[in-house]
Scaffold this active site. Structure first.
Site, PDB file in Angstrom:
ATOM      1  CG  ASP A 179      32.879 -14.378 -37.491  1.00  8.55           C
ATOM      2  OD1 ASP A 179      32.273 -14.932 -36.553  1.00  8.55           O
ATOM      3  OD2 ASP A 179      34.112 -14.189 -37.495  1.00  8.55           O
ATOM      4  CE  LYS A 204      34.602 -14.124 -33.412  1.00  6.21           C
ATOM      5  NZ  LYS A 204      34.824 -13.720 -34.809  1.00  6.21           N
ATOM      6  CG  HIS A 223      27.946 -13.256 -25.472  1.00  3.50           C
ATOM      7  ND1 HIS A 223      29.205 -13.313 -24.935  1.00  3.50           N
ATOM      8  CD2 HIS A 223      27.119 -13.701 -24.506  1.00  3.50           C
ATOM      9  CE1 HIS A 223      29.153 -13.782 -23.700  1.00  3.50           C
ATOM     10  NE2 HIS A 223      27.897 -14.021 -23.413  1.00  3.50           N
ATOM     11  CG  ASP A 224      22.199  -9.239 -25.611  1.00  8.03           C
ATOM     12  OD1 ASP A 224      21.613  -9.307 -24.503  1.00  8.03           O
ATOM     13  OD2 ASP A 224      22.478  -8.164 -26.165  1.00  8.03           O
ATOM     14  N   PRO A 234      18.866 -14.725 -24.302  1.00 13.93           N
ATOM     15  CG  PRO A 234      18.435 -16.799 -23.288  1.00 13.93           C
ATOM     16  CD  PRO A 234      18.831 -15.386 -22.965  1.00 13.93           C
ATOM     17  CB  THR A 238      18.625  -9.858 -27.197  1.00 12.66           C
ATOM     18  OG1 THR A 238      17.806  -9.157 -26.267  1.00 12.66           O
ATOM     19  CG2 THR A 238      19.354  -8.871 -28.084  1.00 12.66           C
ATOM     20  N   GLY A 245      42.197 -15.930 -45.096  1.00 17.39           N
ATOM     21  CA  GLY A 245      42.153 -14.524 -45.481  1.00 17.39           C
ATOM     22  C   GLY A 245      43.319 -14.122 -46.349  1.00 17.39           C
TER      23      GLY A 245
END
Ligand code: C5P
Length: 228
Positions: A60, A62, A64-65, A67, A69, A207
């Site tokens: 997980d 996540k 976000h950068d 494309p 990278t 969890g």
């Protein structure tokens, strides 16, 4: 169910704790989730060391950068052969397409995070996003699907709506799950495993009801027994 849908959230930065939880739940869960807390501390080597007896890891991160990278990060992540890997849908269509292209023929499914559940409508407005959170979740899930992602992570409240909007083949990965009678903790909106699967969830991220139990393996098996 024909497969075990439980992914146990291993929320720790300690390698030894992760190893003991993963060993204790081996055979009782369908996989384990390791996230940024663990990955930043121990990297891919730590993931391999912790998950030696568990081949299904939900990584997980996540992502976000830009494309290029994100594509590079996806390729690097494939080294640990994750079952699932997350990117942020708000990175946009080109970023999501780049992630899927980088995945190539690997078995890893790439799923999107729509709107973080820590953000309410006021928080979204403060970052220039005026639509209500639920409308934004739907919009981003449809964009993720159109961009080739395999599914999204969503809250129990959104499962039925997204199953309807995105059809039966789009993976819905759902945290915020509590067995009937379990401590809710800091989760505000929860659903039982049985109800979440009934609403259309593919995977349940669980969890503390497992990790805080005296016998995590037994806790996971009890949850599984309650799922139709
Ligand atoms: O202990 P608990 O069952 O609440 O853990 C749920 C896991 O799912 C945690 O790793 C938490 O960070 C994650 N999660 C969540 N709600 C979201 C997204 C992720 O609880 N909306």
């Amino acid at each position: 169910m024909d497969r075990n849908p439980i992914l146990c959230a291993i929320d720790t930065h300690e390698l030894a704790r992760a190893q003991s939880l993963i060993a204790a739940t081996a055979g009782a869960v369908g996989g384990v989730k390791l996230g940024l807390e663990f990955f930043v501390a121990h990297g891919p080597g730590g993931i391999r060391a912790a998950a030696a007896g568990q081949k299904n890891v939900f990584l997980d991160l996540k992502l976000h950068d830009i494309p290029n990278t994100v594509a590079g990060a996806v390729k690097s992540a494939l080294a640990v052969d994750p079952l699932l890997l997350t990117v942020h849908c708000s990175g946009g269509a080109a970023m999501m397409r780049a992630a899927i292209e980088a995945r190539g023929r690997a078995r890893t499914k790439i799923v999107g995070v729509t709107v973080l559940t820590s953000l309410d409508d006021n928080d979204l407005a403060a970052v220039g996003q005026s639509a209500p959170a639920v409308a934004q979740v739907r919009r981003l899930a449809l964009l993720a699907q159109a961009s080739g992602l395999d599914g999204v992570v969503c809250s129990p409240q959104e499962v039925a709506m997204l199953r309807e909007a995105c059809g039966k083949d789009f993976l819905l990965v759902v945290p915020g799950i509590r067995p009937a009678g379990a401590a809710v903790g800091d989760q505000k909106r929860v659903q039982t495993p049985r109800d979440a699967i009934g609403a259309g969830a593919d995977y349940l991220v669980i969890g503390r009801p497992i990790t805080q139990a005296l016998d995590p393996g037994a806790a996971a098996r009890a949850i599984l027994a309650d799922i139709p």
